[in-house]
Write a protein that holds these residues in place. Sequence first.
Motif, short mmCIF file in Angstrom:
data_model
loop_
_atom_site.label_atom_id
_atom_site.label_comp_id
_atom_site.label_asym_id
_atom_site.label_seq_id
_atom_site.Cartn_x
_atom_site.Cartn_y
_atom_site.Cartn_z
N PHE A 178 0.38 -1.07 0.04
CA PHE A 178 -0.17 -0.14 -0.28
C PHE A 178 1.04 1.34 -0.31
O PHE A 178 2.01 1.59 0.92
N ASN A 179 0.48 2.36 -0.83
CA ASN A 179 1.17 3.66 -0.50
C ASN A 179 0.10 4.58 -0.57
O ASN A 179 -0.72 4.64 -2.05
N SER A 180 -0.63 5.67 0.07
CA SER A 180 -1.56 6.24 -1.11
C SER A 180 -0.51 7.99 -1.65
O SER A 180 -1.42 7.96 -2.15
N ASN A 181 0.35 7.42 -1.82
CA ASN A 181 0.80 8.71 -2.43
C ASN A 181 1.25 8.30 -4.07
O ASN A 181 1.70 8.48 -4.86
N VAL A 182 0.29 6.93 -4.05
CA VAL A 182 0.94 6.29 -5.99
C VAL A 182 -0.29 5.87 -5.80
O VAL A 182 -1.00 5.34 -5.41
N ALA A 183 -0.59 6.67 -8.03
CA ALA A 183 -2.08 5.71 -7.90
C ALA A 183 -1.61 4.34 -7.70
O ALA A 183 -0.85 3.51 -8.24
N GLY A 184 -2.95 3.34 -7.68
CA GLY A 184 -2.89 2.05 -7.82
C GLY A 184 -2.34 0.97 -6.82
O GLY A 184 -2.61 0.37 -6.50
N HIS A 185 -1.74 1.78 -5.71
CA HIS A 185 -1.43 1.24 -4.79
C HIS A 185 -2.28 1.08 -3.26
O HIS A 185 -1.29 0.94 -2.32
N ASP A 186 -3.42 0.82 -4.19
CA ASP A 186 -4.80 0.19 -3.01
C ASP A 186 -4.98 -0.59 -2.14
O ASP A 186 -5.87 -0.89 -1.85
N LYS A 187 -4.13 -1.45 -3.07
CA LYS A 187 -4.66 -3.14 -2.11
C LYS A 187 -3.52 -3.84 -2.14
O LYS A 187 -2.27 -3.61 -2.61
N LEU A 188 -3.72 -4.95 -1.34
CA LEU A 188 -2.76 -6.04 -1.34
C LEU A 188 -1.86 -6.88 -2.76
O LEU A 188 -2.40 -6.81 -3.37
N ARG A 189 -0.73 -5.98 -2.06
CA ARG A 189 0.38 -6.59 -3.72
C ARG A 189 1.04 -7.56 -2.86
O ARG A 189 1.83 -7.08 -1.82
N TYR A 190 2.01 -9.05 -3.02
CA TYR A 190 2.47 -9.85 -2.56
C TYR A 190 3.94 -8.91 -3.56
O TYR A 190 3.97 -10.33 -4.52
N LEU A 191 4.76 -8.49 -1.96
CA LEU A 191 6.26 -8.08 -2.81
C LEU A 191 6.83 -8.70 -2.17
O LEU A 191 7.91 -8.22 -2.35
N ILE A 192 6.33 -9.19 -0.61
CA ILE A 192 7.76 -10.54 -0.43
C ILE A 192 7.44 -11.14 0.22
O ILE A 192 5.83 -11.91 0.39
N TYR A 193 8.57 -12.19 0.63
CA TYR A 193 8.03 -13.54 0.69
C TYR A 193 8.52 -13.28 2.57
O TYR A 193 9.70 -13.05 2.33
N ASN A 194 8.00 -13.92 2.96
CA ASN A 194 7.13 -14.14 4.49
C ASN A 194 7.98 -15.57 5.51
O ASN A 194 7.36 -15.53 6.07
N GLY A 195 8.50 -16.70 4.35
CA GLY A 195 9.05 -17.98 5.44
C GLY A 195 9.98 -18.31 5.59
O GLY A 195 9.62 -19.28 6.38
N GLY A 196 10.33 -17.05 5.48
CA GLY A 196 11.64 -16.87 6.65
C GLY A 196 13.16 -16.97 5.60
O GLY A 196 13.66 -18.20 4.30
N ALA A 197 14.24 -16.94 6.36
CA ALA A 197 15.35 -17.27 5.87
C ALA A 197 15.96 -18.77 6.04
O ALA A 197 16.29 -18.84 4.58
N LEU A 198 15.21 -19.27 6.90
CA LEU A 198 15.93 -20.41 6.38
C LEU A 198 15.26 -21.77 5.48
O LEU A 198 15.57 -22.36 4.40
N ARG A 199 13.80 -20.75 5.26
CA ARG A 199 13.12 -21.74 4.70
C ARG A 199 13.53 -21.65 2.36
O ARG A 199 13.21 -22.26 1.81
N TYR A 200 13.67 -20.22 2.53
CA TYR A 200 14.37 -19.10 1.44
C TYR A 200 15.81 -19.86 0.70
O TYR A 200 15.70 -20.43 0.37
N ARG A 201 16.96 -20.48 2.27
CA ARG A 201 17.85 -21.32 1.67
C ARG A 201 17.12 -22.43 1.38
O ARG A 201 18.34 -22.57 -0.09
N GLU A 202 16.94 -23.42 1.98
CA GLU A 202 16.42 -24.17 1.55
C GLU A 202 16.43 -24.24 0.01
O GLU A 202 16.77 -25.72 -0.88
N ARG A 203 15.31 -23.75 -0.14
CA ARG A 203 14.45 -23.13 -1.38
C ARG A 203 15.72 -23.82 -2.68
O ARG A 203 16.15 -23.94 -3.63
#
Length: 570
Positions: free
Chosen positions: A530-555
């Motif tokens: 979300f960012n109210s200062n940017v047109a169109g950024h008013d809904k959920l966007r999946y910007l980040i991987y939140n599975g943690g560093a260990l899972r990411y490293r494994e992958r």
Amino acid sequence: MGNSIDSSTDGSRQSSTQSTKQSTKKSSATGYSAGQNQPQYDALIIGAGVSGIYQLHKLLELGMSATVLEAGGGAGGTWYWNRYPGARFDSESYTYGYSFSKELLAEWDWSEHFAGQPETLRYLNHVVDRFDLRDHMQFDCRVKSSSFDDEKEFWTVCVDDGRTFTTRFLITAIGMLSAPTLPRYSGVDTFKGQSFHTCAWPHEPVDLKDKRVAVIGTGATGVQVISEIADKVGDLTVFQRRPNWCAPLHNSKIDAETQARIKASYDDIFERCRQTPGGFIHGPDRRRFEEVSEQDRLEFWEQLYRSPGFGVWFGNFRDVLVDENINAEYSRFIADKIRQRVNDPDLAEQLIPKDHGFGTRRVPLETRYFEAYNRDNVHLVDINKTPIESITETGIRTSDCDRGFDIIIYATGFDAVTGAFDRIEFTGSEGQKLSDKWLDGPITYLGLQTAGFPNLLTLAGPQAGSVTTNFPRGIEEAVDWATELMKYIQQHKYNRIETSAEAEAGWGVDVREAFNTSLLASTRSWFTGFNSNVAGHDKLRYLIYNGGALRYRERLTQVADHNYQGFHFK
Ligand code: NA7
């Protein structure tokens, strides 16, 4: 200033400095030699921040011809731009530095547990010089566009002064919080005093003494600025839209004995960081909330609140960030701390978030932030009650009055994670634009590549594991992995690497699943796009991987072990 290269696109007319540097690499490790259909560089990195510096070092070690184009006048990325008063680490300094060189670790003394921006900038420049990277960097070079040539299989990169560069592989190291956004209030350009976005703070000292200063924004940045300048300005007015859950940083100097202890335990420190989901020295408490008696829990939370750094966020019971009721308990505990620190009870209530639970947005760490509001010269304006209507020539107009200022500080944040990509026009295979592909949010494989954009590696890009970790810890792993990938490409003499829509779809599921299990997903913040200062950024966007560093490293390891599953090579 960096080297300059003229606008030749075939690499045959490099400037004298550049040709000296590159002459030893005419026939590069990838086996290409510069020519009509060959690019100037094996790899071009955009950005000389923490990621770009290390990636350049690793590619040069591989014997590749590589250069870095950097928009700033020097190296350092985030730490080059963000010079605002109070800018400093929220990670322990000795967990933030690079870990790849024992000599570097031994020779660098961090002066504070959480170093300030000037020290970090010195550190990064020290790294650049120590590893002879500066001659491979070109500053004041803002990349405007990059396009992939399907026939020649290389990228042409254009910078704002008209020059172009060609490269087989294009690596973005452009930062996740590097595209600052200003509010869309009318009159922002008309203000006659001084005004700065925190990310564009001037290099020359700003005289704050006796000045009437406004700060708009109370995120991690605003909180640092406000705490730092409250006793240095004449009058300070904070314009707050939503308060954040802030907690004490507890910074201190590092004495000689502690310095020696830190240096002797770097292996343990980095191993500890490798074992925690966030790459910090703070990892979750293994106990479940319900297993702990109320008294033990409160003592534990007191201890977290007294401890330096992110323990207060990441050292807690895991269920605090997953279960709303448990989160509400912890939020109440922190709210009471705020009430104890702010003298005026009404003001305290205004500083306590009511719309989200603790830790579901980025937790600003602070030094006497709440105490700043006990000062007579500090005022809080709740812009939900009295909205900002415009910026005027002399100050800020809210619905109830005009206030005059000498200086306006915009601590209004960034078009996070994808913003820096949107500011460069990337044209991939068959003329596809990245901005079109990512219009509704990024689509990636491992956060490192996106289909239709061959030979483009997005280091620390959207949905990469590094974005949610103690940055350099995640980035070192990403760079090491990308470097192994480059080695693999060299060995097989491949010209082209690209991922597929199928691989992206699988990764997209992982990203969404990891994110939706956490309370972070239901809170509006830059984490959720979300960012109210940017047109169109008013809904959920999946910007980040939140599975943690260990899972990411494994992958990442699994993908590499299976001949880079999900990538196609040619
Ligand atoms: P953040 O965390 O995005 O904070 C930006 C702040 O500015 C936040 O309080 C916003 O209010 C406020 N904001 C943004 N736009 C406006 C307008 N138009 N009017 C009033 N207030 C506004 O950015 P930071 O720079 O503080 O931190 C970014 C990251 O840098 C941080 O996470 C660290 O990792 C380092 P809101 O909360 O959206 O209502």
